[in-house]
Design an enzyme around this catalytic site. Structure first.
Site, short mmCIF file in Angstrom:
data_model
loop_
_atom_site.label_atom_id
_atom_site.label_comp_id
_atom_site.label_asym_id
_atom_site.label_seq_id
_atom_site.Cartn_x
_atom_site.Cartn_y
_atom_site.Cartn_z
N TYR A 191 -1.90 11.17 2.77
CA TYR A 191 -2.74 11.48 1.62
C TYR A 191 -2.82 12.98 1.40
CZ TYR A 191 -4.43 6.64 1.86
OH TYR A 191 -4.50 5.28 1.87
N HIS A 232 -7.27 -6.60 -0.57
CA HIS A 232 -6.18 -5.63 -0.50
C HIS A 232 -5.03 -6.00 0.44
CE1 HIS A 232 -4.34 -1.70 -0.93
NE2 HIS A 232 -4.35 -1.54 0.37
N ASP A 240 0.84 -1.20 0.00
CA ASP A 240 0.00 0.00 0.00
C ASP A 240 0.88 1.26 0.00
OD1 ASP A 240 -2.99 0.90 0.45
OD2 ASP A 240 -1.85 1.98 1.98
#
Length: 341
Positions: A263, A318, A157
């Protein structure tokens, strides 16, 4: 990039940001109303870490000051053997690599770090400390402080975005690089603007841009995001006890803000074309059922890095290294053996 393209992307991004945050606010509101009618008192968070977090089979807990930030890490294996450095993603910490530590500790010197802002590592305030260049320098200085000139980077990730940027800047430091359920920042940006499916799967990136709202959403229902996002019906590789480990760290006050700043600090409307330097053995493994990354990204990664090898992990979502540890470990083992790393 042309001005018209920039304006288009600026408009789309901000419309999507507002839209998804309105949806999140609606969910928060509905959850608040539900709590008025349903007796769902939130359990008190445990002050003591679950026992598995201090299980000696995973290694020794240590701290180190790198790039002006104190990081926590777990060390396992023989320090005379090749260094294998694990970089986790969002929302995780060193424990996400528990299966890989047990698998590789006999052949490698395994270091599973809590990235800055996570777990027991230092959590600087603001956005600037979470810019990608700082995260890359954390890794570079960590390798240096560990006394090594080379390492194998294994990432998941967000750890993969950092690993790709590290590979772009410091290829000579890498013996090999593994990405699990991840991609480069450039590949993600290209996919978002050219693949409608990836744009849909990236909804959360837009939703996480606004402060406070995302934190409140992720904390709902006793951090149910971990129960719903990580545990897979019919599989026992991620247990309720494992989920408690995540809730122990992310249940702390303000624990989500530094990870979310990854982010917020690195969102971009465009990126310049990059020149990939050197040759580094590279494995990119995606999950067939990933809710956040479209499998077409494999082609983008092969185009961006012509030495990249790709694998698709079937019947997996994921959190590859936790949900399907045997498949993940096998893919890594075969890659390392092929390149004699």
């Amino acid at each position: 990039m042309e001005l018209s393209t920039h304006l288009y992307r600026f408009t789309v991004v901000n419309v999507l940001t507002v839209f998804y945050n309105l949806l999140v606010l609606l969910l928060i509101g509905l959850n608040s109303v539900k709590s008025l009618f349903v007796n769902s008192s939130t359990p008190k968070r445990k002050l003591e870490p679950p026992a598995c977090l201090t299980d000696p089979k995973y290694g020794v807990h240590k701290y180190i000051k790198v790039n002006n930030v104190k990081l926590h890490y777990v060390e396992s294996g023989d320090p005379t053997k090749p260094l294998m450095l694990f970089l986790h993603g969002f929302p995780e910490f060193w424990y996400s690599w528990r299966y890989q530590i047990l698998e590789f500790q006999k052949d490698y010197w395994c270091i599973a770090v809590d990235m800055r802002g996570y777990g027991d590592s230092e959590k600087p305030d603001g956005l600037a400390p979470y810019h990608l260049k700082e995260l890359v320098e954390d890794v570079r200085d960590l390798i240096r402080q560990l006394g090594r000139e080379k390492c194998i980077l294994v990432s998941h990730d967000w750890g993969g975005l950092i690993a790709c940027k590290f590979r772009d800047i410091y290829p000579d430091v890498l013996s090999g690089i593994v990405l699990l359920a991840s991609l480069s920042q450039e590949a993600w940006l290209h996919a978002v603007w050219n693949n409608p499916e990836q744009k849909k799967k990236s909804w959360y990136v837009f939703a996480l841009r606004w402060p406070c709202i995302a934190e409140r959403f992720l904390q709902m229902d006793n951090l149910a995001v971990f129960d719903k996002g990580m545990m897979v019906p019919g599989k026992d590789t991620i247990t309720a006890q494992d989920i408690e480990c995540y809730k122990y760290w992310f249940g702390k006050q303000f624990a989500f803000t530094p990870p979310l700043n990854y982010y917020r600090a690195n969102f971009s409307y465009c990126l310049p074309e990059k020149q990939v330097k050197g040759k580094v053995p590279m494995l990119v493994a995606l999950a067939a059922n990933d809710l956040f990354i479209d499998t077409s990204v494999l082609d983008l990664m092969k185009k961006e890095y012509d030495d990249a090898e790709t694998v698709l992990i079937e019947n997996c979502s994921h959190f590859i290294q936790q949900e399907e540890p045997e498949k993940a470990n096998k893919a890594i083992r075969e890659f390392l053996a092929k390149h004699k790393i």
